[in-house]
Design an enzyme around this catalytic site. Structure first.
Site, PDB file in Angstrom:
ATOM      1  N   PHE A 137       0.845  -1.188   0.000  1.00 46.60           N
ATOM      2  CA  PHE A 137       0.000   0.000   0.000  1.00 46.60           C
ATOM      3  C   PHE A 137       0.895   1.258   0.000  1.00 46.60           C
ATOM      4  O   PHE A 137       1.886   1.307   0.715  1.00 46.60           O
ATOM      5  CB  PHE A 137      -0.889  -0.036   1.255  1.00 46.60           C
ATOM      6  CG  PHE A 137      -1.996   0.956   1.233  1.00 46.60           C
ATOM      7  CD1 PHE A 137      -3.231   0.613   0.692  1.00 46.60           C
ATOM      8  CD2 PHE A 137      -1.821   2.241   1.734  1.00 46.60           C
ATOM      9  CE1 PHE A 137      -4.261   1.542   0.663  1.00 46.60           C
ATOM     10  CE2 PHE A 137      -2.858   3.163   1.699  1.00 46.60           C
ATOM     11  CZ  PHE A 137      -4.084   2.813   1.164  1.00 46.60           C
ATOM     12  N   ASP A 202       0.969  -5.024   8.687  1.00 46.81           N
ATOM     13  CA  ASP A 202      -0.132  -4.098   8.436  1.00 46.81           C
ATOM     14  C   ASP A 202      -1.388  -4.948   8.257  1.00 46.81           C
ATOM     15  O   ASP A 202      -1.496  -5.729   7.309  1.00 46.81           O
ATOM     16  CB  ASP A 202       0.148  -3.242   7.187  1.00 46.81           C
ATOM     17  CG  ASP A 202      -0.873  -2.108   7.066  1.00 46.81           C
ATOM     18  OD1 ASP A 202      -2.034  -2.316   7.454  1.00 46.81           O
ATOM     19  OD2 ASP A 202      -0.500  -1.020   6.579  1.00 46.81           O
ATOM     20  N   TYR A 227     -11.659   1.614   9.984  1.00 50.92           N
ATOM     21  CA  TYR A 227     -12.833   2.072   9.223  1.00 50.92           C
ATOM     22  C   TYR A 227     -13.182   1.140   8.067  1.00 50.92           C
ATOM     23  O   TYR A 227     -14.162   1.356   7.376  1.00 50.92           O
ATOM     24  CB  TYR A 227     -12.621   3.505   8.696  1.00 50.92           C
ATOM     25  CG  TYR A 227     -11.305   3.714   7.967  1.00 50.92           C
ATOM     26  CD1 TYR A 227     -11.145   3.318   6.641  1.00 50.92           C
ATOM     27  CD2 TYR A 227     -10.222   4.304   8.614  1.00 50.92           C
ATOM     28  CE1 TYR A 227      -9.951   3.498   5.980  1.00 50.92           C
ATOM     29  CE2 TYR A 227      -9.011   4.479   7.963  1.00 50.92           C
ATOM     30  CZ  TYR A 227      -8.885   4.075   6.642  1.00 50.92           C
ATOM     31  OH  TYR A 227      -7.687   4.244   5.997  1.00 50.92           O
ATOM     32  N   LYS A 228     -12.370   0.104   7.854  1.00 50.17           N
ATOM     33  CA  LYS A 228     -12.649  -0.839   6.762  1.00 50.17           C
ATOM     34  C   LYS A 228     -13.576  -1.926   7.296  1.00 50.17           C
ATOM     35  O   LYS A 228     -14.714  -1.631   7.627  1.00 50.17           O
ATOM     36  CB  LYS A 228     -11.324  -1.371   6.209  1.00 50.17           C
ATOM     37  CG  LYS A 228     -10.528  -0.238   5.547  1.00 50.17           C
ATOM     38  CD  LYS A 228      -9.142  -0.615   5.113  1.00 50.17           C
ATOM     39  CE  LYS A 228      -8.498   0.584   4.404  1.00 50.17           C
ATOM     40  NZ  LYS A 228      -7.058   0.419   4.200  1.00 50.17           N
ATOM     41  N   ARG A 376     -12.525  -3.873  -7.709  1.00 51.20           N
ATOM     42  CA  ARG A 376     -12.529  -4.646  -6.455  1.00 51.20           C
ATOM     43  C   ARG A 376     -13.968  -4.826  -5.987  1.00 51.20           C
ATOM     44  O   ARG A 376     -14.728  -3.871  -5.891  1.00 51.20           O
ATOM     45  CB  ARG A 376     -11.752  -3.925  -5.350  1.00 51.20           C
ATOM     46  CG  ARG A 376     -10.266  -4.097  -5.418  1.00 51.20           C
ATOM     47  CD  ARG A 376      -9.578  -3.659  -4.132  1.00 51.20           C
ATOM     48  NE  ARG A 376     -10.115  -2.408  -3.573  1.00 51.20           N
ATOM     49  CZ  ARG A 376      -9.591  -1.791  -2.515  1.00 51.20           C
ATOM     50  NH1 ARG A 376      -8.566  -2.306  -1.876  1.00 51.20           N
ATOM     51  NH2 ARG A 376     -10.119  -0.667  -2.079  1.00 51.20           N
TER      52      ARG A 376
HETATM   53  C1  LIG Z   1      -6.249   1.461   4.044  1.00 51.68           C
HETATM   54  C2  LIG Z   1      -4.804   1.221   4.295  1.00 51.68           C
HETATM   55  C3  LIG Z   1      -3.991   2.227   4.861  1.00 51.68           C
HETATM   56  C4  LIG Z   1      -4.558   3.593   5.129  1.00 51.68           C
HETATM   57  O1  LIG Z   1      -3.852   4.324   6.072  1.00 51.68           O
HETATM   58  P1  LIG Z   1      -4.514   5.649   6.691  1.00 51.68           P
HETATM   59  O2  LIG Z   1      -3.442   6.257   7.494  1.00 51.68           O
HETATM   60  O3  LIG Z   1      -5.729   5.224   7.449  1.00 51.68           O
HETATM   61  O4  LIG Z   1      -4.954   6.522   5.547  1.00 51.68           O
HETATM   62  C5  LIG Z   1      -2.670   1.913   5.117  1.00 51.68           C
HETATM   63  N1  LIG Z   1      -2.154   0.686   4.819  1.00 51.68           N
HETATM   64  C6  LIG Z   1      -2.917  -0.288   4.268  1.00 51.68           C
HETATM   65  C7  LIG Z   1      -2.331  -1.623   3.969  1.00 51.68           C
HETATM   66  C8  LIG Z   1      -4.262  -0.042   3.988  1.00 51.68           C
HETATM   67  O5  LIG Z   1      -5.016  -0.991   3.421  1.00 51.68           O
END
Ligand SMILES: *Cc1c(COP(=O)(O)O)cnc(C)c1O
Length: 416
Positions: A137, A202, A227-228, A376
């Site tokens: 990511f 992560d 939030y996911k 997705r």
């Molecule tokens: C959604 C996601 C993020 C998002 O990070 P934020 O700081 O909440 O914007 C980071 N890493 C991964 C792997 C994600 O899927």
């Protein structure tokens, strides 16, 4: 990829492409009744639970009451009941969804900021090359490029054969945000430890989607979004896990007053809390924490094994329909075919994926697009029905067949 099967769910035996088959799967779904726990305001088919989880009704009620009574009424007098939330909610999250004993999880800041805090702490303990795969990511890659640049160390991609040689830290997603590939937490952690490095997992796409046993795997550190799949709302605070025995060896780089021992003594010098509480920085997001506490309860009732098994079954149906309907139209599966190696979404690749996504949204189906060519299809296992998958993919088939997607441009929007 280790050969041990991870989280193998019951096979749903997808056998035909009739809608009645999806209806039968819904009728037999042990989680069907949990759908009533969520807010629905229109007929849209929501297939993006991995970007922003659906709002639980109990959360709407809890936040309304907190806003009116605790903030509106209690004002600053409410702080005594709020102050313990980051560790309290962290412990609950650890128990329900992370396989973590109390005292190792805290909820604060964003995943990006938490990656930075843990990365800086780990590099201060042991300085050396960091392994972050090129497919990770973006925020993970950017944070570690920045940290590595200031520490004067190299960033290596994981696909390099010798990546682990002499590495100090490996940053890795348990579920890949694009392909939904599920890695083996225990085997990967052991492999990284054998090479002498620490691992920072992560869990953003994995938490509340697949069973996670951080303590059992001997994982060092983890972060993740709430939030996911956890449905705690847009911008809700993220979490940090640090294995207990590692906590005294790490000092975070942001010396804030919420990480301070005896905070309200307002002492002259920074003297951090022992344990996970030192990972706090400033004033916590109380409403986000209350939302998270509520959604942990709501999803905890469904249970992680049932949630994962259903997500796998929804994915199996999506893949079956994609094979029958969409492959002849030029779509290619972008996710592992086996549910044992897949999180809670399915990626379908097509040259015109962005236009297809726009056409779908115009038809009341909400997937998401990940460049350059991925649609997705994300599930909220507690609220997505099998017929939603059937109806969503059926509309995608029609859009692809009759060419209506050509009426949409392929210019990326501000948010995709
Ligand atoms: C959604 C996601 C993020 C998002 O990070 P934020 O700081 O909440 O914007 C980071 N890493 C991964 C792997 C994600 O899927």
């Amino acid at each position: 990829m280790a050969d041990r099967l991870v989280g193998e769910g019951p096979r749903q035996g997808v056998t035909n492409a009739h809608r009645s088959h999806a209806e039968a799967l819904d009728a037999a779904d042990p989680l069907a009744e949990h759908r009533a726990a969520f807010v629905f305001t229109d007929e849209a088919i929501y297939l993006d639970g991995n970007s922003l989880g659906r709002l639980p009704k109990a959360t709407a009620d809890r936040l309304t009451s907190a806003i009116r009574n605790e903030w509106g009424g209690g004002l600053v007098r409410s702080w005594p009941r709020w102050i313990g939330l980051p560790t309290d909610v962290g412990d609950r999250l650890g128990r329900a969804f992370l396989g973590a004993a109390p005292g190792q999880v805290i909820v604060c800041d964003s995943t990006t900021v938490n990656l930075y805090k843990l990365g800086a702490a780990a590099l201060a303990r042991q300085c050396g090359p960091v392994v972050v795969d090129a497919s990770e990511f973006p925020t993970d890659r950017y944070v570690f490029e920045g940290l590595a640049a200031s520490a004067g160390v190299e960033v290596r991609s994981a696909d390099d054969e010798t990546a682990l040689d002499g590495a100090s830290l490996v940053v890795r997603s348990l579920v890949d945000y694009r392909t939904a590939q599920l890695r083996d937490l225990e085997a990967e952690t052991a492999r990284i430890h054998e090479a002498g490095a620490l691992v920072l997992w992560d869990l953003s796409h994995a938490v509340a989607s697949v069973r996670i046993e951080l303590d059992r795997a001997g994982a060092d550190m983890a972060v993740g979004c709430t939030y996911k799949h956890l449905s705690a709302g847009p911008g809700a605070p993220a979490f940090i896990y640090i294995r207990e025995d590692l906590q005294p060896q790490l000092r975070q780089p942001i010396w804030g007053w919420f990480g301070q021992r005896d905070q309200f003594a307002m002492g002259p010098e920074y003297d951090p809390e022992p344990g996970i509480a030192q990972m706090m920085t400033g004033t916590p997001d109380v409403l986000g924490l209350l939302a998270l506490r509520t959604s942990i309860d709501v999803l905890g009732l469904a249970g992680i094994d049932a949630l994962h098994a259903k997500a796998v079954a929804l994915g199996d149906l999506a893949i079956f329909l994609a094979d029958v309907w969409l492959a002849p139209l030029g779509f290619v599966l972008g996710s592992p075919r086996s549910g044992a190696f897949r999180g809670s979404h399915v990626a379908l690749r097509h040259r015109d994926a962005l236009r297809m996504c726009k056409a779908l949204v115009a038809e009341g189906v909400v997937p998401d697009f990940r460049g350059p060519d991925m649609v997705r299809i994300g599930f909220g296992a507690a609220s997505t029905r099998f017929v939603d998958v059937w109806d969503g993919l059926n509309r995608l088939r029609r859009i692809a067949e009759d060419g209506t997607y050509r009426n949409f441009d392929d210019l990326p929007g501000r948010v995709t």
